[in-house]
Enzyme design. Structure first.
Site, PDB file in Angstrom:
ATOM      1  N   CYS A 136      -4.863   2.436  -3.533  1.00  6.47           N
ATOM      2  CA  CYS A 136      -3.631   2.994  -2.959  1.00  6.47           C
ATOM      3  C   CYS A 136      -2.474   2.015  -3.134  1.00  6.47           C
ATOM      4  CB  CYS A 136      -3.803   3.371  -1.484  1.00  6.47           C
ATOM      5  SG  CYS A 136      -5.031   4.633  -1.219  1.00  6.47           S
ATOM      6  N   LYS A 177     -10.130  -0.572  10.876  1.00  3.50           N
ATOM      7  CA  LYS A 177     -10.243  -1.819  10.099  1.00  3.50           C
ATOM      8  C   LYS A 177     -10.435  -3.008  11.035  1.00  3.50           C
ATOM      9  CE  LYS A 177      -7.176  -0.172   6.415  1.00  3.50           C
ATOM     10  NZ  LYS A 177      -8.054   0.376   5.379  1.00  3.50           N
ATOM     11  N   HIS A 192       0.871  -1.186   0.000  1.00  3.40           N
ATOM     12  CA  HIS A 192       0.000   0.000   0.000  1.00  3.40           C
ATOM     13  C   HIS A 192       0.907   1.235   0.000  1.00  3.40           C
ATOM     14  CE1 HIS A 192      -2.699   2.991   1.919  1.00  3.40           C
ATOM     15  NE2 HIS A 192      -3.693   2.234   1.525  1.00  3.40           N
ATOM     16  N   ASP A 245       3.239  -4.260   8.147  1.00  5.01           N
ATOM     17  CA  ASP A 245       2.026  -3.455   8.015  1.00  5.01           C
ATOM     18  C   ASP A 245       0.842  -4.413   8.185  1.00  5.01           C
ATOM     19  OD1 ASP A 245      -0.198  -2.113   7.186  1.00  5.01           O
ATOM     20  OD2 ASP A 245       0.598  -1.520   5.222  1.00  5.01           O
ATOM     21  N   GLN A 247      -4.395  -4.902   7.201  1.00  4.49           N
ATOM     22  CA  GLN A 247      -5.424  -5.814   6.677  1.00  4.49           C
ATOM     23  C   GLN A 247      -5.398  -7.167   7.379  1.00  4.49           C
ATOM     24  OE1 GLN A 247      -7.783  -4.982   4.709  1.00  4.49           O
ATOM     25  NE2 GLN A 247      -7.052  -3.043   3.902  1.00  4.49           N
TER      26      GLN A 247
HETATM   27  N1  C6P Z   1      -6.275   0.569   3.019  1.00  2.99           N
HETATM   28  C1  C6P Z   1      -8.149   0.129   1.549  1.00  2.99           C
HETATM   29  O1  C6P Z   1      -9.276   0.376   1.098  1.00  2.99           O
HETATM   30  P1  C6P Z   1      -4.985   3.993   7.193  1.00  2.99           P
HETATM   31  O2  C6P Z   1      -5.523   4.799   6.050  1.00  2.99           O
HETATM   32  O3  C6P Z   1      -3.812   4.661   7.853  1.00  2.99           O
HETATM   33  O4  C6P Z   1      -6.026   3.566   8.155  1.00  2.99           O
HETATM   34  O5  C6P Z   1      -4.452   2.618   6.565  1.00  2.99           O
HETATM   35  C2  C6P Z   1      -3.507   2.629   5.535  1.00  2.99           C
HETATM   36  C3  C6P Z   1      -3.259   1.260   5.015  1.00  2.99           C
HETATM   37  C4  C6P Z   1      -2.008   0.701   5.219  1.00  2.99           C
HETATM   38  N2  C6P Z   1      -1.728  -0.540   4.808  1.00  2.99           N
HETATM   39  C5  C6P Z   1      -2.635  -1.304   4.182  1.00  2.99           C
HETATM   40  C6  C6P Z   1      -2.284  -2.688   3.773  1.00  2.99           C
HETATM   41  C7  C6P Z   1      -3.924  -0.786   3.948  1.00  2.99           C
HETATM   42  O6  C6P Z   1      -4.828  -1.549   3.336  1.00  2.99           O
HETATM   43  C8  C6P Z   1      -4.231   0.528   4.355  1.00  2.99           C
HETATM   44  C9  C6P Z   1      -5.573   1.139   4.069  1.00  2.99           C
HETATM   45  C10 C6P Z   1      -7.628   0.980   2.670  1.00  2.99           C
HETATM   46  O7  C6P Z   1      -7.468  -0.795   1.124  1.00  2.99           O
HETATM   47  C11 C6P Z   1      -7.741   2.437   2.355  1.00  2.99           C
HETATM   48  S1  C6P Z   1      -6.704   2.914   1.026  1.00  2.99           S
END
Ligand code: C6P
Length: 409
Positions: free
Chosen positions: A367, A229, A126, A203, A206
């Site tokens: 993203c 999430k 991401h 990270d 997910q």
């Molecule tokens: N992915 C998706 O629809 P934040 O925005 O900080 O809560 O998370 C960022 C982020 C970081 N790593 C991974 C693997 C992610 O999937 C995400 C966020 C969302 O897939 C929004 S783009």
């Protein structure tokens, strides 16, 4: 962990938003990878805190301030237990996974990186696990090295290991790909790095809502995720960091709470974890996240994972049967994420038609633009599951995709 059978009707009943309609249709919420919905237990915990407890933390001598501090620190302990971290000193509250990774890139990166050093990531990352490293590289002269994937969207493990060398300073990889659903073999990824004395950042944005994470068993140095999430509030996330490493790292944001003493000439830093928590934190968010962790563990992470696997199998089968559909990401080990395209229909148009049918999916590059470029795709449509998703959601999705074919056919 709960041993009771997975009662999906009861689980759905815990999420008030699922009973609303969208565009005159029952809501089929298939966008949990973007953000999960909140169960009543989380809504109630936040409301109770805001109604009866709220004051600023770590500052006042008055009763409410002490109660708020107790609630906030109890949430930190809850997170420690969820991740099986060794100490609450290792649990830093931030705004989200994005900020957690930026913290490490700025603080650890500036302390540790110099010209010629390498950071190894994967092709699945991401933007949140690419751009902060690019910024750190720009500031220090280090460079980003990208481990490849195969056509199923799996990390090529041998190729990854071959990239680890004397210049590698960090491995920063996702636990689960948000765009393809691939579950990476993080235990082996970390072990290969550790054998060579290389620290690791995972990270977990997910992953945390879909499988039990034990940071001590994994042996990673950093683990990042977002509350929203994991059925908790937005605006809050967690950075787990190994204490010995966090101790050495300089603060990255200055302000209240992160200091021990301040004079106009010089400031000194607070102990962990406060050294990395400048300013008033998201107190009700932390309370909500703690309630979300209680909720998830009451369902059982293994049970949630099994439930999501069966939905993934159902959706994979029913979507594959539609002419013109292509699934993207067919890894052997996948989480509840299904990326697809329909011949002749742009994913954004597909998303709009599905929305008319009450089906909420995400359409776009997720993203993960470098991954999309690698796959030769401008975008995909993505359905993703949570603990409350059910077979009817998948049926509604499949029917809506059929309808989109008719509209564009
Ligand atoms: N992915 C998706 O629809 P934040 O925005 O900080 O809560 O998370 C960022 C982020 C970081 N790593 C991974 C693997 C992610 O999937 C995400 C966020 C969302 O897939 C929004 S783009």
């Amino acid at each position: 962990m709960s041993a009771a059978p997975y009662d999906i009707a009861r689980v759905r009943g815990d999420f008030p938003i699922l009973s609303r309609q969208v565009n005159g249709r029952p809501l089929a919420y298939l966008d949990s990878a973007a953000s999960t919905q909140r169960p009543r237990a989380v809504l109630a915990a936040v409301e109770h805190y805001e109604t009866h407890v709220h004051a600023n933390v770590h500052r006042g001598v008055h009763t409410l301030s002490q109660l708020a501090t107790d609630a906030f620190e109890a949430a930190r302990e809850r997170v420690r237990r969820y991740l099986n971290a060794a100490s609450t000193h290792e649990i830093i509250f931030v705004r989200g996974a994005t900020e957690a990774i930026n913290l490490v890139a700025q603080s650890w990166g500036r302390m540790s990186l110099k010209t010629g050093d390498e950071i190894v990531i994967s092709s699945l990352e991401h933007h949140a696990n690419i751009v902060p490293w690019q910024m750190a590289c720009e500031a220090t002269g280090a460079k980003l090295v990208v481990a490849p994937i195969n056509e199923r969207g799996e990390l090529q493990f041998e190729a990854y290991v071959a990239l680890l060398g004397p210049r590698t300073r960090l491995v920063a990889m996702t636990h689960v790909s948000n765009a393809l659903g691939t579950v990476l073999p993080v235990a082996q990824i970390i072990a290969a790095a550790r054998e060579r004395g290389i620290p690791t950042l995972i990270d977990g944005a997910q992953a945390v809502a879909h499988e039990a994470v034990d940071v001590q068993a994994l042996g990673c140095d950093f683990y990042a995720f977002s509350s929203h999430k994991l059925y908790g509030p937005t605006g809050l996330g967690v950075l787990y960091g190994r204490e010995a490493l966090l101790e050495k790292m300089p603060p990255w944001q200055g302000g209240g709470d992160m200091i021990r003493t301040v004079s106009f000439e010089k400031s000194t830093w607070n102990d962990l974890p406060y050294k990395f928590e400048a300013g008033t934190p998201h107190i009700s968010g932390a309370v909500g996240l703690a309630a979300a962790m209680d909720y998830v563990e009451s369902l059982g992470l293994a049970q949630i994972a099994a439930h999501e696997r069966s939905l993934l199998a159902q959706a994979t089968e029913s979507l594959s049967a539609i002419p013109g559909i292509r699934l993207h990401g067919t890894a052997a080990h996948k989480a509840g994420v299904l990326s697809f395209t329909l011949a002749g229909v742009h994913p954004h148009d597909l998303g709009t038609i599905l929305d008319h049918e009450g089906v909420a999916i995400r359409a776009g590059h997720h993203c993960a633009m470098p991954l999309m470029e690698l796959l030769g795709l401008p975008a995909t449509a993505r359905a993703s599951f949570g603990c409350y998703s059910n077979a009817q959601d998948v049926i509604q999705l499949t029917e809506a995709v059929h309808k989109a074919r008719e509209v564009f056919g």
